[in-house]
Design a protein around this motif. Structure first.
Motif, PDB file in Angstrom:
ATOM      1  N   ARG A 184     -44.571   3.386  60.023  1.00  0.00           N
ATOM      2  CA  ARG A 184     -44.388   2.757  61.335  1.00  0.00           C
ATOM      3  C   ARG A 184     -45.052   3.537  62.446  1.00  0.00           C
ATOM      4  N   ASP A 185     -45.553   4.743  62.129  1.00  0.00           N
ATOM      5  CA  ASP A 185     -46.179   5.580  63.154  1.00  0.00           C
ATOM      6  C   ASP A 185     -47.502   4.969  63.591  1.00  0.00           C
ATOM      7  N   SER A 186     -47.692   4.834  64.890  1.00  0.00           N
ATOM      8  CA  SER A 186     -48.956   4.324  65.406  1.00  0.00           C
ATOM      9  C   SER A 186     -49.955   5.466  65.547  1.00  0.00           C
ATOM     10  N   ILE A 187     -51.227   5.105  65.498  1.00  0.00           N
ATOM     11  CA  ILE A 187     -52.276   6.114  65.641  1.00  0.00           C
ATOM     12  C   ILE A 187     -53.228   5.686  66.750  1.00  0.00           C
ATOM     13  N   PRO A 188     -53.782   6.642  67.502  1.00  0.00           N
ATOM     14  CA  PRO A 188     -54.804   6.293  68.487  1.00  0.00           C
ATOM     15  C   PRO A 188     -56.079   5.863  67.767  1.00  0.00           C
ATOM     16  N   LEU A 189     -56.715   4.842  68.256  1.00  0.00           N
ATOM     17  CA  LEU A 189     -57.942   4.368  67.630  1.00  0.00           C
ATOM     18  C   LEU A 189     -59.020   5.449  67.662  1.00  0.00           C
ATOM     19  N   ALA A 190     -58.961   6.324  68.668  1.00  0.00           N
ATOM     20  CA  ALA A 190     -59.967   7.385  68.805  1.00  0.00           C
ATOM     21  C   ALA A 190     -59.992   8.310  67.601  1.00  0.00           C
ATOM     22  N   LEU A 191     -58.882   8.398  66.848  1.00  0.00           N
ATOM     23  CA  LEU A 191     -58.858   9.278  65.679  1.00  0.00           C
ATOM     24  C   LEU A 191     -59.781   8.774  64.564  1.00  0.00           C
ATOM     25  N   LEU A 192     -60.226   7.536  64.689  1.00  0.00           N
ATOM     26  CA  LEU A 192     -61.118   6.974  63.667  1.00  0.00           C
ATOM     27  C   LEU A 192     -62.585   7.067  64.086  1.00  0.00           C
ATOM     28  N   ALA A 193     -62.852   7.801  65.168  1.00  0.00           N
ATOM     29  CA  ALA A 193     -64.203   7.830  65.727  1.00  0.00           C
ATOM     30  C   ALA A 193     -65.248   8.305  64.726  1.00  0.00           C
ATOM     31  N   LYS A 194     -64.921   9.257  63.882  1.00  0.00           N
ATOM     32  CA  LYS A 194     -65.902   9.828  62.960  1.00  0.00           C
ATOM     33  C   LYS A 194     -65.791   9.237  61.554  1.00  0.00           C
ATOM     34  N   GLU A 195     -64.987   8.204  61.408  1.00  0.00           N
ATOM     35  CA  GLU A 195     -64.784   7.598  60.097  1.00  0.00           C
ATOM     36  C   GLU A 195     -65.838   6.515  59.813  1.00  0.00           C
ATOM     37  N   PRO A 196     -66.228   6.358  58.556  1.00  0.00           N
ATOM     38  CA  PRO A 196     -67.075   5.211  58.187  1.00  0.00           C
ATOM     39  C   PRO A 196     -66.224   3.933  58.234  1.00  0.00           C
ATOM     40  N   PHE A 197     -66.780   2.885  58.789  1.00  0.00           N
ATOM     41  CA  PHE A 197     -66.046   1.634  58.942  1.00  0.00           C
ATOM     42  C   PHE A 197     -66.539   0.584  57.953  1.00  0.00           C
ATOM     43  N   CYS A 216     -63.051  -0.141  70.095  1.00  0.00           N
ATOM     44  CA  CYS A 216     -63.603   1.168  69.735  1.00  0.00           C
ATOM     45  C   CYS A 216     -64.368   1.775  70.904  1.00  0.00           C
ATOM     46  N   ARG A 217     -65.128   0.973  71.593  1.00  0.00           N
ATOM     47  CA  ARG A 217     -65.887   1.478  72.732  1.00  0.00           C
ATOM     48  C   ARG A 217     -64.965   1.939  73.843  1.00  0.00           C
ATOM     49  N   GLU A 218     -63.869   1.191  74.052  1.00  0.00           N
ATOM     50  CA  GLU A 218     -62.896   1.624  75.063  1.00  0.00           C
ATOM     51  C   GLU A 218     -62.227   2.930  74.656  1.00  0.00           C
ATOM     52  N   ALA A 219     -62.149   3.177  73.334  1.00  0.00           N
ATOM     53  CA  ALA A 219     -61.570   4.431  72.843  1.00  0.00           C
ATOM     54  C   ALA A 219     -62.598   5.560  72.856  1.00  0.00           C
ATOM     55  N   VAL A 239     -61.746  -1.053  51.454  1.00  0.00           N
ATOM     56  CA  VAL A 239     -61.037   0.136  51.935  1.00  0.00           C
ATOM     57  C   VAL A 239     -60.280   0.774  50.783  1.00  0.00           C
ATOM     58  N   ALA A 240     -59.646  -0.034  49.950  1.00  0.00           N
ATOM     59  CA  ALA A 240     -58.928   0.492  48.787  1.00  0.00           C
ATOM     60  C   ALA A 240     -59.865   1.236  47.849  1.00  0.00           C
ATOM     61  N   ALA A 241     -61.145   0.810  47.810  1.00  0.00           N
ATOM     62  CA  ALA A 241     -62.133   1.471  46.961  1.00  0.00           C
ATOM     63  C   ALA A 241     -62.645   2.767  47.572  1.00  0.00           C
ATOM     64  N   GLY A 242     -62.166   3.087  48.788  1.00  0.00           N
ATOM     65  CA  GLY A 242     -62.530   4.340  49.421  1.00  0.00           C
ATOM     66  C   GLY A 242     -63.838   4.326  50.182  1.00  0.00           C
ATOM     67  N   LEU A 243     -64.337   3.136  50.517  1.00  0.00           N
ATOM     68  CA  LEU A 243     -65.622   3.054  51.212  1.00  0.00           C
ATOM     69  C   LEU A 243     -65.518   3.336  52.707  1.00  0.00           C
ATOM     70  N   GLY A 244     -64.301   3.317  53.271  1.00  0.00           N
ATOM     71  CA  GLY A 244     -64.144   3.579  54.689  1.00  0.00           C
ATOM     72  C   GLY A 244     -62.804   3.091  55.193  1.00  0.00           C
ATOM     73  N   VAL A 245     -62.701   2.991  56.519  1.00  0.00           N
ATOM     74  CA  VAL A 245     -61.501   2.480  57.174  1.00  0.00           C
ATOM     75  C   VAL A 245     -61.861   1.172  57.862  1.00  0.00           C
ATOM     76  N   SER A 246     -60.850   0.479  58.362  1.00  0.00           N
ATOM     77  CA  SER A 246     -61.136  -0.762  59.069  1.00  0.00           C
ATOM     78  C   SER A 246     -59.984  -1.105  60.009  1.00  0.00           C
ATOM     79  N   VAL A 247     -60.155  -2.205  60.705  1.00  0.00           N
ATOM     80  CA  VAL A 247     -59.134  -2.763  61.592  1.00  0.00           C
ATOM     81  C   VAL A 247     -59.023  -4.246  61.255  1.00  0.00           C
ATOM     82  N   VAL A 248     -57.791  -4.709  61.030  1.00  0.00           N
ATOM     83  CA  VAL A 248     -57.581  -6.100  60.615  1.00  0.00           C
ATOM     84  C   VAL A 248     -56.413  -6.697  61.397  1.00  0.00           C
TER      85      VAL A 248
END
Length: 306
Positions: A184-197, A216-219, A239-248
């Motif tokens: 249930r913990d929320s995360i700042p979108l900025a923490l994903l800045a260096k992640e592959p999407f 993302c740009r606002e972050a 994402v489950a295959a480990g290719l990156g992160v996403s937003v849905v």
């Protein structure tokens, strides 16, 4: 020959008497007799043998009676169906939905509610991306569609905008932001800045793609897209295959796929738009009924349990 001739004939055949048939029909006996003679003259057959005690069907009359009843029943059924069609009680609704809204509770609940309110309307449901669905409306291959609309209403389209749906981050199960954290913990979108999407193609989900990019740009970063998916459900698999992160969209979190974890995004989080669209200027009571149902439920805030 008119339907009234058939009604008069059937009444006389049932009563076996012109006087009683005239009383049943609410007309005089002489006009009724004249109408039957006109019918016999047009058909070129004798339908009744006139007797002092009444009227007796001839062999031709017996055959004609069966056909006359069938025609009258068909005409009555056609009249009733025309009334039902005018009320939107029968007919067909070709309904489409974008793949990203398939799991949204408002969509599934609305379809279930519609089927209960108008059980004799035949539903034809198909899936596609929002751009394709709008095209189907204008090509008369769909009557109404659930889409992810952009900021501007599509051209020549009637659009009912519904409440925006919160979006969530989807991360591989072994991601550092997941280990030791509460779901249930929320995360700042900025923490994903260096992640592959991993994102779906922009053409597939135009408004969703732009909403994610804008957030993302606002972050403070531009997402690095390393993999595009053909549809939004495929994003979770990648994402489950480990290719990156996403937003849905939040409703996608109903896909309980091993190897992924969903996290709320700390405000300001992007919203996934949702709308019901139909071709502008096209008259359809069935579509009006669907829009009316959606308007009532959206004003109420949510669909209550069915």
């Amino acid at each position: 020959m008119e339907l009234r001739h058939l009604r008069y004939f059937v009444a006389v055949a049932d009563e076996r008497n012109f006087t009683r048939a005239a009383a049943r029909l609410g007309i005089g006996q002489p006009p009724l007799s004249q109408q039957i003679r006109d019918l016999e003259r047009e058909l070129g057959v004798t339908l009744f043998l006139r007797r002092p005690q009444g009227a007796e069907l001839t062999p031709a009359g017996i055959v004609f009676l069966s056909e006359a009843r069938s025609v009258l029943e068909t005409a009555q059924r056609a009249r009733m169906n025309a009334v039902l069609a005018q009320q939107g009680q029968i007919g067909r609704l070709r309904l489409g939905y974008a793949s990203s809204v398939a799991l949204h509770p408002l969509v599934s609940d609305t379809i279930r509610r519609f089927r209960r309110l108008w059980p004799d309307v035949v539903l034809q449901i198909d899936e596609g991306n929002s751009r394709e669905l709008i095209g189907r409306l204008h090509e008369d291959r769909a009557d109404a569609v659930f889409i992810r609309p952009g900021p501007a209403d599509p051209h020549e389209t009637r659009l009912l905008r519904l409440s925006g749906e919160p979006m969530r981050a989807v991360l591989p199960a072994g991601h550092p932001l997941v280990r030791g954290a509460d779901s249930r913990d929320s995360i700042p979108l900025a923490l994903l800045a260096k992640e592959p999407f991993v994102l779906f193609e922009r053409a597939v989900g135009l408004s969703l793609f732009d909403a994610i990019l804008s957030a993302c740009r606002e972050a403070g970063f531009e997402p690095t897209v390393v993999q595009e998916a053909p549809q939004i459900s495929s994003v979770v698999n990648l994402v489950a295959a480990g290719l990156g992160v996403s937003v849905v969209p939040e409703s996608i979190t109903q896909l309980h796929l091993a190897g992924v974890v969903y996290r709320p995004i700390r405000p300001p989080a992007p919203l996934a738009s949702l709308g019901l669209a139909a071709a502008a200027g096209k008259s359809s009571v069935i579509v009006d009924n669907l829009f009316g149902l959606m308007e009532r439920e959206s004003r109420a805030g949510a669909l209550p349990p069915s």
